[in-house]
Design an enzyme around this catalytic site. Sequence first.
Site, PDB file in Angstrom:
ATOM      1  N   ASP A 101     -10.999   3.225   4.482  1.00 29.51           N
ATOM      2  CA  ASP A 101     -11.504   1.862   4.273  1.00 29.51           C
ATOM      3  C   ASP A 101     -13.028   1.854   4.164  1.00 29.51           C
ATOM      4  OD1 ASP A 101      -9.574  -0.120   4.029  1.00 29.51           O
ATOM      5  OD2 ASP A 101      -9.213  -0.250   6.193  1.00 29.51           O
ATOM      6  N   GLN A 113      -4.269  -1.731   9.628  1.00 32.30           N
ATOM      7  CA  GLN A 113      -4.202  -3.045   8.983  1.00 32.30           C
ATOM      8  C   GLN A 113      -4.812  -4.110   9.900  1.00 32.30           C
ATOM      9  OE1 GLN A 113      -3.090  -3.703   5.788  1.00 32.30           O
ATOM     10  NE2 GLN A 113      -3.895  -5.756   6.160  1.00 32.30           N
ATOM     11  N   LYS A 119       0.841  -1.204   0.000  1.00 28.49           N
ATOM     12  CA  LYS A 119       0.000   0.000   0.000  1.00 28.49           C
ATOM     13  C   LYS A 119       0.877   1.255   0.000  1.00 28.49           C
ATOM     14  CE  LYS A 119      -3.767  -2.485   2.169  1.00 28.49           C
ATOM     15  NZ  LYS A 119      -4.378  -2.959   3.425  1.00 28.49           N
TER      16      LYS A 119
END
Length: 297
Positions: free
Chosen positions: A119, A96, A52
């Site tokens: 997200d 994460q 990422k």
Amino acid sequence: MTEIIDGNAVAQSIRDDLATAIDQLAEEGVQPSLATVLMSDDPASETYVSMKQDDCAEVGIEAIDIEIDPDADASELYDAIDDLNGDENVNGILVQMPVPDHVSDREVLRAVDPVKDVDGFHPENVGRLVAGNARYKPCTPHGVQKLIEAAGVETEGADAVVVGRSDIVGKPMANLLVQKAPGGNATTTVCHSRTKDLAAKTRQADILVAAAGVPEMIDGGMIKEGATVIDVGINRVDADTEKGYELVGDVEFDSAKEKAGAITPVPGGVGPMTRAMLLYNTVKAAGLQHGVDVDLP
Ligand code: NDP
């Protein structure tokens, strides 16, 4: 001829198109940034985070790397999230998953400022998505929506079947497909492990999204002739390869390809799109936070 939908190519075109929005932000003196927060020493999670960060660097998003000792108290993670929430140079925050067992993933999702929740998992953002007023569409289902669009497949009026009802893929996917909006307006069925006669349901699908996490559970016999088949699954199965495993989807590609009109491969289908849509949400977040009206792809 069955179309193989190339997720790498579609993801690349989204990254290329994001350059316009990034330029618009630069004109206003805004450098978009994403903070990744890792509280794990799991090699897979470390790899995801570093991918990422690489993606960010490639398109000109600043990546801020926060690592927390997995044995530390949960308060250390919350303090780090609080700092990022309050830092105006940080536009997106990604924690994460999974976090260690002594940390509540639900609480972590709630701790992130919803405006920085790229997200799209904070309850406020989930609610907005369901209400048809999404701020950040979750990356994987949004990527699937873009793949369907890129394949030139009309969702309006289509019978769509989603296999899987997780909070990160199945449910938001169904919510996007059912919305009265472009990329939606599908008659949407959600299947899960308690569904009776799954094959009867999947064979009705003009658009079939498989997100069950069960290797190759959907074969050609479960697919309607000409259907669009999007395989979200990424499953490691033992194989006689250098690594000792290979990645397969939830769809048995060879038999499914014989029936489908269009199909995504694994790897090279949905995976790259998930990564591209995180960049998309981060750029959108920077625009929202700085009042810059950016043109997004
Ligand atoms: P979860 O395990 O959280 O959810 C799986 C869902 O599938 C559940 O709703 C479950 O039903 C359902 N399911 C399981 N077995 C069956 C079955 N035999 N028949 C019908 N439904 C079934 O998984 P995720 O949603 O997180 O991920 C799904 C897959 O997608 C995984 O392979 C994952 O690795 C992959 N993935 C890929 C991404 C990408 O970028 N390509 C991103 C995220 C995930 P129930 O609710 O009843 O248990």
